[in-house]
Enzyme design. Sequence first.
Site, PDB file in Angstrom:
ATOM      1  N   ASN A   5     -24.212  89.177  54.078  1.00  0.00           N
ATOM      2  CA  ASN A   5     -24.754  90.468  53.644  1.00  0.00           C
ATOM      3  C   ASN A   5     -25.832  90.866  54.648  1.00  0.00           C
ATOM      4  OD1 ASN A   5     -25.996  92.603  52.364  1.00  0.00           O
ATOM      5  ND2 ASN A   5     -26.799  91.396  50.644  1.00  0.00           N
ATOM      6  N   LYS A   7     -27.388  93.571  54.805  1.00  0.00           N
ATOM      7  CA  LYS A   7     -28.381  94.478  54.215  1.00  0.00           C
ATOM      8  C   LYS A   7     -28.636  95.658  55.178  1.00  0.00           C
ATOM      9  CE  LYS A   7     -30.129  90.633  51.573  1.00  0.00           C
ATOM     10  NZ  LYS A   7     -31.222  90.010  50.842  1.00  0.00           N
ATOM     11  N   HIS A  55     -26.187  94.061  43.495  1.00  0.00           N
ATOM     12  CA  HIS A  55     -27.164  93.193  44.176  1.00  0.00           C
ATOM     13  C   HIS A  55     -28.543  93.455  43.573  1.00  0.00           C
ATOM     14  CE1 HIS A  55     -29.798  91.542  47.212  1.00  0.00           C
ATOM     15  NE2 HIS A  55     -28.759  90.816  47.633  1.00  0.00           N
ATOM     16  N   GLU A  76     -31.324  93.873  44.849  1.00  0.00           N
ATOM     17  CA  GLU A  76     -32.093  94.932  45.517  1.00  0.00           C
ATOM     18  C   GLU A  76     -31.636  96.316  45.052  1.00  0.00           C
ATOM     19  OE1 GLU A  76     -31.446  93.407  49.502  1.00  0.00           O
ATOM     20  OE2 GLU A  76     -32.665  91.672  48.948  1.00  0.00           O
ATOM     21  N   GLU A  85     -27.267  84.965  42.203  1.00  0.00           N
ATOM     22  CA  GLU A  85     -28.372  85.049  43.152  1.00  0.00           C
ATOM     23  C   GLU A  85     -29.689  85.139  42.383  1.00  0.00           C
ATOM     24  OE1 GLU A  85     -26.993  86.635  47.221  1.00  0.00           O
ATOM     25  OE2 GLU A  85     -27.549  88.345  45.998  1.00  0.00           O
ATOM     26  N   GLY A 137     -34.323  85.790  50.116  1.00  0.00           N
ATOM     27  CA  GLY A 137     -35.211  86.083  51.243  1.00  0.00           C
ATOM     28  C   GLY A 137     -36.540  85.354  51.209  1.00  0.00           C
ATOM     29  N   SER A 178     -31.374  82.422  49.997  1.00  0.00           N
ATOM     30  CA  SER A 178     -31.902  81.465  50.976  1.00  0.00           C
ATOM     31  C   SER A 178     -30.923  80.345  51.318  1.00  0.00           C
ATOM     32  CB  SER A 178     -33.246  80.896  50.505  1.00  0.00           C
ATOM     33  OG  SER A 178     -34.202  81.936  50.417  1.00  0.00           O
TER      34      SER A 178
END
Length: 250
Positions: free
Chosen positions: A11, A13, A98, A100, A168, A174, A213
Site C-alpha cells: 500500500n 498510500k 483502511h 486512514e 490492521e 506506521g 509495521s
Amino acid sequence: MTTISPLIAGNWKMNGLTHSLDELAELARLLTTGASPRAVVVICPPATLLAAVAAQGASSGILAGGQDCHMAASGAHTGDISATMLADAGAQYVIVGHSERRTDHAETDDIVRAKAEAAIGAGLKPIICVGETEAQRDAGHAEAVVSAQLAGSIPDAAEQHEVVVAYEPVWAIGTGRTPSLEDIAAIHGAIRARLVERFGERGETIRILYGGSMKPQNAREILDVENVNGGLVGGASLLAKDFYTIISAV
Ligand code: PGA
C-alpha cells in the site's frame, strides 16, 4: 485443512511519482530473477500511477490495486474514483475501509460495505480492512471491535465472490510497533471463527492479511502465525528490496 495461497499487498498510500516506477522495475527484476514467489503480489499505488503499474507489472506477475473506491459506478462526485474506473485502469484489487480512510474521511462500516459491494460489482477483489485503536485494545475490546467491523463491513456477496480481510491494528500502522505473535494468533483466530460462522466452508478460504509495521525483520515470524494468509504492507513496500524480502519470507 484448506490451504490458502498467500497474498502480499503493498500500500503505497499518498506516495509515489513517475520515478517510483523505477522501484517497481527493480521489484520485477528481483521477482523474475530470484526463486519464484509463493505469494500473489499486489501493488496499490496512488491512482495517478495505477494504469502504469498495471501495465508495467503484468510481465512479472505483479498485480495492481486501488487504495479506495467510491460506492457509485459513476456520477457527480468530484475527485472520487469508481471501482469501474479502477478496473478499467487495470486493477484487480482495491483496499476499502483502511483506518486512514475511516479516520480522515469518517467512513463507517456501512460505507465500507457499500464500497466492497461496488468493487465486487466491478469485478475487483476488495481488501476489507478492520482493526482496533490502542484505547480499544487497552480496554480489552479488540476482538469485539474487530468482530463488529467484520459484521458491518463485509458484504453478503463474499459468499460467492473473492474478498480479502486485512487485520490492521490502528496503533501498529506506521509506528514500528506490532502486536505480540500470540495476540496476532488470537485475533486472526477470532476473525477466522467469525468468517466461518457467517459464510460456512467459504469462510475457511477467505484470506486474512496482517498489516501494521510489517517489515523485512518481522515478516517471517508474523507470516508463520496460524490464520495469517499474507500481509498488507505500507512503508516497507516503497523500497523494492524491502518489499521483496517480505515477499520472500512467505
Ligand atoms: P505500515 O502501513 O506497514 O506502514 O505500518 C500498513 C498499512 O497502513 O496498510
